[in-house]
Every structure is written in structure tokens, then in C-alpha cells.
Design a protein around this motif. Structure first.
Motif, mmCIF file in Angstrom:
data_model
loop_
_atom_site.group_PDB
_atom_site.id
_atom_site.type_symbol
_atom_site.label_atom_id
_atom_site.label_comp_id
_atom_site.label_asym_id
_atom_site.label_seq_id
_atom_site.Cartn_x
_atom_site.Cartn_y
_atom_site.Cartn_z
ATOM 1 N N GLN A 156 0.846 -1.191 0.000
ATOM 2 C CA GLN A 156 0.000 0.000 0.000
ATOM 3 C C GLN A 156 0.883 1.243 0.000
ATOM 4 O OE1 GLN A 156 -3.215 -0.116 -0.196
ATOM 5 N NE2 GLN A 156 -3.894 1.969 0.262
ATOM 6 N N VAL A 157 0.730 2.060 -1.027
ATOM 7 C CA VAL A 157 1.517 3.288 -1.136
ATOM 8 C C VAL A 157 0.913 4.373 -0.247
ATOM 9 C CG1 VAL A 157 2.249 5.117 -2.700
ATOM 10 C CG2 VAL A 157 2.237 2.732 -3.481
ATOM 11 N N GLN A 158 1.737 5.013 0.525
ATOM 12 C CA GLN A 158 1.310 6.141 1.359
ATOM 13 C C GLN A 158 1.856 7.430 0.761
ATOM 14 O OE1 GLN A 158 -0.699 5.607 4.008
ATOM 15 N NE2 GLN A 158 -0.598 3.395 3.668
ATOM 16 N N LEU A 159 0.979 8.435 0.657
ATOM 17 C CA LEU A 159 1.357 9.753 0.143
ATOM 18 C C LEU A 159 1.034 10.790 1.215
ATOM 19 C CD1 LEU A 159 -0.233 9.442 -3.412
ATOM 20 C CD2 LEU A 159 2.159 9.072 -2.819
ATOM 21 N N VAL A 160 2.010 11.612 1.563
ATOM 22 C CA VAL A 160 1.813 12.620 2.604
ATOM 23 C C VAL A 160 2.172 13.991 2.042
ATOM 24 C CG1 VAL A 160 2.474 13.394 4.893
ATOM 25 C CG2 VAL A 160 2.347 10.939 4.401
ATOM 26 N N GLU A 161 1.154 14.866 2.007
ATOM 27 C CA GLU A 161 1.362 16.217 1.499
ATOM 28 C C GLU A 161 1.783 17.167 2.618
ATOM 29 O OE1 GLU A 161 -2.493 14.784 -0.701
ATOM 30 O OE2 GLU A 161 -1.678 14.701 1.339
ATOM 31 N N SER A 162 2.476 18.221 2.219
ATOM 32 C CA SER A 162 2.847 19.287 3.146
ATOM 33 C C SER A 162 3.015 20.576 2.360
ATOM 34 C CB SER A 162 4.138 18.947 3.890
ATOM 35 O OG SER A 162 5.212 18.799 2.985
ATOM 36 N N GLY A 163 2.993 21.702 3.099
ATOM 37 C CA GLY A 163 3.278 22.980 2.458
ATOM 38 C C GLY A 163 2.086 23.868 2.227
ATOM 39 N N GLY A 164 0.888 23.405 2.544
ATOM 40 C CA GLY A 164 -0.276 24.257 2.369
ATOM 41 C C GLY A 164 -0.291 25.379 3.393
ATOM 42 N N GLY A 165 -1.232 26.301 3.220
ATOM 43 C CA GLY A 165 -1.345 27.402 4.165
ATOM 44 C C GLY A 165 -2.141 28.549 3.605
ATOM 45 N N LEU A 166 -2.032 29.687 4.275
ATOM 46 C CA LEU A 166 -2.747 30.911 3.892
ATOM 47 C C LEU A 166 -1.757 31.874 3.262
ATOM 48 C CD1 LEU A 166 -5.213 32.816 4.010
ATOM 49 C CD2 LEU A 166 -4.475 33.446 6.321
ATOM 50 N N VAL A 167 -2.133 32.420 2.110
ATOM 51 C CA VAL A 167 -1.264 33.359 1.408
ATOM 52 C C VAL A 167 -2.133 34.418 0.745
ATOM 53 C CG1 VAL A 167 -1.256 31.997 -0.717
ATOM 54 C CG2 VAL A 167 0.671 33.522 -0.221
ATOM 55 N N GLN A 168 -1.576 35.601 0.587
ATOM 56 C CA GLN A 168 -2.313 36.664 -0.107
ATOM 57 C C GLN A 168 -2.243 36.454 -1.618
ATOM 58 O OE1 GLN A 168 -0.672 40.394 1.300
ATOM 59 N NE2 GLN A 168 -2.330 40.587 2.802
ATOM 60 N N ALA A 169 -3.223 36.993 -2.301
ATOM 61 C CA ALA A 169 -3.240 36.935 -3.761
ATOM 62 C C ALA A 169 -1.939 37.516 -4.318
ATOM 63 C CB ALA A 169 -4.441 37.695 -4.309
ATOM 64 N N GLY A 170 -1.390 36.829 -5.312
ATOM 65 C CA GLY A 170 -0.118 37.226 -5.893
ATOM 66 C C GLY A 170 1.076 36.551 -5.262
ATOM 67 N N GLY A 171 0.845 35.884 -4.142
ATOM 68 C CA GLY A 171 1.928 35.219 -3.443
ATOM 69 C C GLY A 171 2.234 33.842 -3.998
ATOM 70 N N SER A 172 3.121 33.138 -3.292
ATOM 71 C CA SER A 172 3.578 31.827 -3.732
ATOM 72 C C SER A 172 3.531 30.816 -2.586
ATOM 73 C CB SER A 172 5.020 31.908 -4.244
ATOM 74 O OG SER A 172 5.128 32.764 -5.359
ATOM 75 N N LEU A 173 3.358 29.568 -2.964
ATOM 76 C CA LEU A 173 3.447 28.447 -2.029
ATOM 77 C C LEU A 173 4.074 27.275 -2.764
ATOM 78 C CD1 LEU A 173 0.003 28.257 -0.151
ATOM 79 C CD2 LEU A 173 2.230 28.777 0.879
ATOM 80 N N ARG A 174 4.720 26.408 -2.001
ATOM 81 C CA ARG A 174 5.290 25.190 -2.566
ATOM 82 C C ARG A 174 4.729 23.996 -1.802
ATOM 83 N NH1 ARG A 174 9.725 23.755 -5.683
ATOM 84 N NH2 ARG A 174 10.620 21.698 -5.258
ATOM 85 N N LEU A 175 4.041 23.123 -2.518
ATOM 86 C CA LEU A 175 3.520 21.892 -1.931
ATOM 87 C C LEU A 175 4.485 20.748 -2.216
ATOM 88 C CD1 LEU A 175 -0.243 22.077 -2.996
ATOM 89 C CD2 LEU A 175 0.876 23.072 -0.990
ATOM 90 N N SER A 176 4.596 19.859 -1.248
ATOM 91 C CA SER A 176 5.414 18.655 -1.433
ATOM 92 C C SER A 176 4.608 17.421 -1.073
ATOM 93 C CB SER A 176 6.676 18.718 -0.565
ATOM 94 O OG SER A 176 7.555 19.710 -1.028
ATOM 95 N N CYS A 177 4.914 16.328 -1.735
ATOM 96 C CA CYS A 177 4.260 15.052 -1.475
ATOM 97 C C CYS A 177 5.346 14.004 -1.336
ATOM 98 C CB CYS A 177 3.307 14.703 -2.611
ATOM 99 S SG CYS A 177 2.616 13.047 -2.515
ATOM 100 N N ALA A 178 5.399 13.389 -0.165
ATOM 101 C CA ALA A 178 6.385 12.349 0.087
ATOM 102 C C ALA A 178 5.722 10.985 -0.030
ATOM 103 C CB ALA A 178 6.982 12.531 1.474
ATOM 104 N N ALA A 179 6.334 10.118 -0.815
ATOM 105 C CA ALA A 179 5.795 8.775 -1.021
ATOM 106 C C ALA A 179 6.550 7.767 -0.160
ATOM 107 C CB ALA A 179 5.898 8.384 -2.491
ATOM 108 N N SER A 180 5.841 6.698 0.208
ATOM 109 C CA SER A 180 6.429 5.671 1.071
ATOM 110 C C SER A 180 7.277 4.673 0.290
ATOM 111 C CB SER A 180 5.327 4.932 1.836
ATOM 112 O OG SER A 180 4.430 4.322 0.923
#
Length: 114
Positions: A1-25
């Protein structure tokens, strides 16, 4: 069974940037496709971006030129760099992997304020 765990979400103002990551098992080099989907309140889950084993990418029209997907087989991660964020990008973002069958992460919330 593959496990996927996301991180990096949050609150940001319009025009800003975010980086999401997903780590696999497991070793993602054998995964045919990895990617990101999102689901906003009251809406269906929709494709954001995909990357295949060869590194070819596909983006939804709504994010082309703003989002960049990448995968690091050595770290077993797939990332989504999101720039020039808009309030309509607000959603729960889910990591996705395809290897014989489909797998989903638990999701991470991205909120873009105007």
C-alpha cells in the motif's frame, strides 16, 4: 500500500507563492504518473498538474504559466510550485500517484486571500 503525505499548504495573499510537497512511502521511479488535484468547497475534484515517469508534464489551463510540477526520484517526492496565486486557487490539494492502481494523499489546504 503506497502512502502519500502532502505538506506545504497554508494561507497566502493573492499574488503570493506556495510550494507543496508530497512524500511517497515507496520508490517513485516506478510510478507511471504522479500529480496534484484540487477540490474547492462545493465543487468536484479537478486536475491541476501531472508528471509522468519520463518527466513530461501536463497542466490544467487555469494554472498554466503559474504552477510548476516536479519530481525527485532520489527523495521520492513530487512538488508543486505555485506562483501568482489567485483567490480561485483556494482548495484542498491532493497528491496522486498511479502505479498499477491509484493512490491519494490526505490533502492539504491552500487558502488565497484577496
Amino acid at each position: 500500500q503506497v502512502q502519500l503525505v502532502e505538506s506545504g499548504g497554508g494561507l497566502v495573499q493573492a499574488g503570493g507563492s506556495l510550494r507543496l510537497s508530497c512524500a511517497a512511502s515507496e520508490n517513485i521511479s516506478r510510478f507511471n504518473v504522479m500529480g496534484w488535484y484540487r477540490q474547492a468547497p462545493g465543487k468536484q475534484r479537478e486536475l491541476v498538474a501531472l508528471i509522468n515517469r519520463g518527466g513530461s508534464t501536463h497542466y490544467a489551463d487555469s494554472v498554466k504559466g503559474r504552477f510548476t510540477i516536479s519530481r525527485d526520484n532520489g527523495k521520492n517526492t513530487v512538488s508543486l510550485e505555485m506562483d501568482s496565486l489567485k483567490p480561485e486557487d483556494t482548495a484542498v490539494y491532493y497528491c496522486y500517484a498511479e502505479v498499477i492502481q491509484y493512490y491519494w494523499g490526505q490533502g492539504t489546504q491552500v487558502t488565497v486571500s484577496s
